[in-house]
Design a protein around this motif. Structure first.
Motif, mmCIF file in Angstrom:
data_model
loop_
_atom_site.group_PDB
_atom_site.id
_atom_site.type_symbol
_atom_site.label_atom_id
_atom_site.label_comp_id
_atom_site.label_asym_id
_atom_site.label_seq_id
_atom_site.Cartn_x
_atom_site.Cartn_y
_atom_site.Cartn_z
ATOM 1 N N LEU A 133 3.661 71.394 24.108
ATOM 2 C CA LEU A 133 2.372 70.620 24.917
ATOM 3 C C LEU A 133 1.987 69.256 23.970
ATOM 4 N N PHE A 134 2.030 68.201 24.926
ATOM 5 C CA PHE A 134 1.452 67.059 24.408
ATOM 6 C C PHE A 134 0.108 66.780 24.466
ATOM 7 N N ASP A 135 -0.852 67.232 23.631
ATOM 8 C CA ASP A 135 -2.141 66.603 23.743
ATOM 9 C C ASP A 135 -2.496 65.756 22.796
ATOM 10 N N THR A 136 -1.751 64.686 22.886
ATOM 11 C CA THR A 136 -1.402 63.653 21.750
ATOM 12 C C THR A 136 -2.972 62.977 21.459
ATOM 13 N N TYR A 137 -3.808 62.754 22.232
ATOM 14 C CA TYR A 137 -4.881 62.069 21.979
ATOM 15 C C TYR A 137 -6.143 62.823 21.648
ATOM 16 N N GLN A 158 13.486 60.580 23.303
ATOM 17 C CA GLN A 158 14.469 60.225 23.091
ATOM 18 C C GLN A 158 15.378 59.676 24.518
ATOM 19 N N ALA A 159 15.111 60.347 25.696
ATOM 20 C CA ALA A 159 15.335 59.642 26.678
ATOM 21 C C ALA A 159 14.749 58.559 27.393
ATOM 22 N N GLY A 160 14.769 57.286 26.985
ATOM 23 C CA GLY A 160 13.836 56.419 27.155
ATOM 24 C C GLY A 160 14.296 54.932 26.919
ATOM 25 N N ARG A 161 13.492 53.925 26.727
ATOM 26 C CA ARG A 161 13.825 52.800 26.427
ATOM 27 C C ARG A 161 14.698 52.183 25.404
ATOM 28 N N VAL A 215 1.635 47.105 31.788
ATOM 29 C CA VAL A 215 0.200 47.617 31.713
ATOM 30 C C VAL A 215 0.102 49.097 31.206
ATOM 31 N N GLY A 216 1.153 49.914 31.772
ATOM 32 C CA GLY A 216 1.028 51.328 31.436
ATOM 33 C C GLY A 216 0.877 51.940 32.725
ATOM 34 N N PRO A 217 0.695 53.367 32.499
ATOM 35 C CA PRO A 217 0.046 54.306 33.690
ATOM 36 C C PRO A 217 -1.173 53.740 34.423
ATOM 37 N N VAL A 218 -1.272 53.751 35.532
ATOM 38 C CA VAL A 218 -2.560 53.469 36.238
ATOM 39 C C VAL A 218 -2.895 54.643 37.237
ATOM 40 N N VAL A 253 15.413 66.877 25.919
ATOM 41 C CA VAL A 253 14.069 67.042 26.621
ATOM 42 C C VAL A 253 14.177 66.423 28.150
ATOM 43 N N MET A 254 13.751 67.122 29.029
ATOM 44 C CA MET A 254 13.774 66.665 30.365
ATOM 45 C C MET A 254 13.007 65.142 30.581
ATOM 46 N N PHE A 255 13.793 64.549 31.250
ATOM 47 C CA PHE A 255 13.166 63.008 31.486
ATOM 48 C C PHE A 255 12.207 63.284 32.577
ATOM 49 N N SER A 256 10.889 63.229 32.162
ATOM 50 C CA SER A 256 9.824 63.334 33.161
ATOM 51 C C SER A 256 8.592 62.678 32.338
ATOM 52 N N ASP A 257 7.343 62.981 33.037
ATOM 53 C CA ASP A 257 6.250 62.418 32.300
ATOM 54 C C ASP A 257 5.128 63.359 32.197
ATOM 55 N N ILE A 258 4.232 63.401 31.248
ATOM 56 C CA ILE A 258 2.995 64.123 31.298
ATOM 57 C C ILE A 258 2.147 63.853 32.514
ATOM 58 N N GLY A 297 12.414 52.872 40.363
ATOM 59 C CA GLY A 297 11.164 52.838 39.957
ATOM 60 C C GLY A 297 11.393 53.768 38.960
ATOM 61 N N PHE A 298 9.946 53.846 38.141
ATOM 62 C CA PHE A 298 9.711 55.127 37.276
ATOM 63 C C PHE A 298 9.498 56.373 37.749
ATOM 64 N N ARG A 299 8.862 56.669 38.960
ATOM 65 C CA ARG A 299 8.354 57.582 39.765
ATOM 66 C C ARG A 299 9.547 58.021 40.322
HETATM 67 C C1 LIG Z 1 0.448 59.756 26.791
HETATM 68 C C2 LIG Z 1 1.938 59.888 27.133
HETATM 69 C C3 LIG Z 1 2.606 59.571 28.518
HETATM 70 N N1 LIG Z 1 3.772 60.160 28.666
HETATM 71 C C4 LIG Z 1 3.978 61.191 27.512
HETATM 72 C C5 LIG Z 1 2.927 60.973 26.842
HETATM 73 C C6 LIG Z 1 2.510 61.983 25.459
HETATM 74 C C7 LIG Z 1 3.051 61.772 24.501
HETATM 75 C C8 LIG Z 1 3.278 60.516 23.753
HETATM 76 O O1 LIG Z 1 2.141 60.028 23.534
HETATM 77 O O2 LIG Z 1 4.350 59.978 23.718
HETATM 78 C C9 LIG Z 1 5.039 61.859 27.260
HETATM 79 C C10 LIG Z 1 6.286 61.477 27.711
HETATM 80 N N2 LIG Z 1 6.900 60.581 28.497
HETATM 81 C C11 LIG Z 1 8.008 60.379 28.769
HETATM 82 C C12 LIG Z 1 8.965 61.495 28.219
HETATM 83 C C13 LIG Z 1 10.129 61.969 28.485
HETATM 84 C C14 LIG Z 1 10.829 62.825 27.661
HETATM 85 C C15 LIG Z 1 11.071 62.341 26.253
HETATM 86 O O3 LIG Z 1 12.365 61.627 26.050
HETATM 87 O O4 LIG Z 1 10.790 62.600 25.218
HETATM 88 C C16 LIG Z 1 7.655 62.211 27.529
HETATM 89 C C17 LIG Z 1 7.722 63.505 26.747
HETATM 90 C C18 LIG Z 1 9.087 59.365 29.341
HETATM 91 C C19 LIG Z 1 8.341 58.004 29.680
HETATM 92 N N3 LIG Z 1 7.041 57.742 30.209
HETATM 93 C C20 LIG Z 1 7.027 56.204 30.138
HETATM 94 C C21 LIG Z 1 8.575 55.815 29.804
HETATM 95 C C22 LIG Z 1 8.600 54.549 30.134
HETATM 96 C C23 LIG Z 1 8.960 54.043 31.291
HETATM 97 C C24 LIG Z 1 9.588 52.806 31.551
HETATM 98 O O5 LIG Z 1 9.196 51.648 31.416
HETATM 99 O O6 LIG Z 1 10.860 52.834 31.842
HETATM 100 C C25 LIG Z 1 8.988 56.787 29.560
HETATM 101 C C26 LIG Z 1 10.430 56.782 29.022
HETATM 102 C C27 LIG Z 1 5.737 55.777 30.751
HETATM 103 C C28 LIG Z 1 4.473 56.021 30.052
HETATM 104 N N4 LIG Z 1 3.992 57.314 30.176
HETATM 105 C C29 LIG Z 1 2.739 57.642 29.562
HETATM 106 C C30 LIG Z 1 2.945 56.139 28.688
HETATM 107 C C31 LIG Z 1 1.850 55.834 27.770
HETATM 108 C C32 LIG Z 1 3.846 55.668 29.010
HETATM 109 C C33 LIG Z 1 4.315 54.247 28.453
HETATM 110 C C34 LIG Z 1 3.731 52.835 29.341
HETATM 111 C C35 LIG Z 1 4.414 51.758 28.811
HETATM 112 O O7 LIG Z 1 4.294 51.448 27.745
HETATM 113 O O8 LIG Z 1 4.953 50.804 29.750
HETATM 114 C C36 LIG Z 1 1.831 58.449 29.406
#
Ligand SMILES: Cc1c2[nH]c(c1CCC(=O)O)Cc1[nH]c(c(CCC(=O)O)c1C)Cc1[nH]c(c(CCC(=O)O)c1C)Cc1[nH]c(c(C)c1CCC(=O)O)C2
Length: 335
Positions: A200-204, A24-27, A90-93, A68-73, A40-42
């Protein structure tokens, strides 16, 4: 006061379903995109003040029953010995992925030191909104993290980690177990900093065969989730037809993606609390349709132990008006 979300997670009957949205806290929020133009993201994740601001954007817009805390897995990869960054488009590297079976275990850092910014973020959230809404923490599950650590990033159908399992089953086991240890510490660390619920996000992990899920992953889910000091939610995609396995993962609540029929899930899972499961793409339809389909999920789930959510994360460019209609549908119910 016990938050509505916590009461539902414990399986209680609630006057309406609590509601929040994964991602919910995102793009989908215009202000998020503005903040990301400056950080930057990090940088955003690792600065507790910026992360607090981002976490609270959906609170200001919708007042959901949890923030939900703004962070990443992926943040937890750092104490596990991996460096990563997010590459736009590209996504995460992962910069130093697992090279082979001998590389399954690396020197580990400590969650409390490497991820102290997460503790500071949770402290802020508890102070700012903790009396009004539940604070939700989370961590990635061992399989999902390992998929990134082995492939070095996103991969088609998670081929690299599945090949690793076929070639090096013992190293696969060791890798997942090392991840599970850190993830458990990390979730307890979040609880100690005031998280009311953790997911716990074990999505895959649903890309594994049923037998592999049961053999390699399920015992680790149990190890991570059993006896945590706060209620927990487990989320794995593509588990339709094997919810009975997921039911034994040790979580209080079973997360459902949208490929599961809510009424069928209730039949399989009995009294087990559930979360979900509207198709995130439905939010691109007309708001009347969003309301009607959301109402159908709520009705099928019934009054006891249901947390309304999407079946996966909210997509970028989802209209704010649709998210509002989704949240308001839950809030309009009184039973
Ligand atoms: C596999 C996975 C990731 N991250 C996450 C998962 C598991 C669940 C799922 O599949 O949704 C989980 C995640 N990622 C993020 C949250 C934050 C909290 C929330 O609002 O839910 C949570 C819970 C923020 C984020 N994590 C990410 C963003 C986007 C960052 C940006 O572009 O600003 C956010 C808001 C980046 C991220 N991080 C990851 C991916 C695949 C991406 C997207 C890459 C892309 O499409 O550009 C790894």
């Amino acid at each position: 006061m016990t938050h509505l979300l916590v009461r539902a997670a414990r399986g209680e009957r609630t006057e309406r379903p609590p509601v929040w949205l994964m991602r919910q806290a995102g793009r989908h929020i215009p202000e998020y995109r503005e903040i990301r133009a400056d950080y930057g993201f990090r940088e955003a994740i690792e600065d507790p003040e910026v992360a607090t601001r981002i976490t609270l954007l959906p609170w200001d817009l919708y007042e959901p029953d949890g923030v939900v805390m703004f962070s990443d897995i992926l943040t937890v990869l750092e104490p596990l010995g991996f460096d990563y960054h997010l590459e736009s488009g590209v996504g995460p590297v992962v910069e130093n992925p697992v090279e082979g079976p001998a590389d399954a275990e690396r020197p580990r850092g400590t969650v409390a030191e490497d991820l102290d910014f997460v503790g500071a973020l949770l402290d802020n959230l508890v102070k700012r909104v903790g009396s009004e809404t539940a604070v939700i923490g989370f961590a990635g599950g061992p399989f999902t993290l390992a998929s990134y650590a082995v492939a070095g990033g996103a991969s088609r159908n998670h081929g690299p980690i599945r090949r690793f399992r076929a070639r090096h089953p013992e190293a696969f086991r060791t890798l997942l177990a090392a991840f599970a240890d850190v993830v458990r510490d990390y979730l307890e660390y979040q609880a100690a900093h005031g998280a009311d619920v953790v997911q716990l996000f074990d999505t895959y992990a649903g890309v594994l065969s049923p037998a592999d899920y049961r053999e390699f992953v399920l015992p680790l889910h149990r190890e991570i989730l059993s006896d945590l000091s706060v209620p927990s939610i487990v989320f794995v995609r593509n588990m339709a037809g094997r919810l009975d396995s997921l039911d034994t993962a040790g979580a209080d609540v079973v997360g459902l993606d949208w490929t599961v029929d809510m009424a069928d899930a209730r039949e399989t899972l009995g009294d087990r609390p559930v979360q979900g499961n509207l198709d995130p793409q439905y939010l691109f339809g007309p708001t009347d349709f969003v309301r009607e389909r959301t109402r159908a999920v709520i009705d099928a789930a019934g009054p006891r132990g249901h947390i309304l959510n999407l079946g996966h994360g909210v997509n970028r460019d989802t209209p704010v008006e649709s998210v509002r209609a989704f949240v308001e549908t839950a809030k309009s119910i009184s039973r």
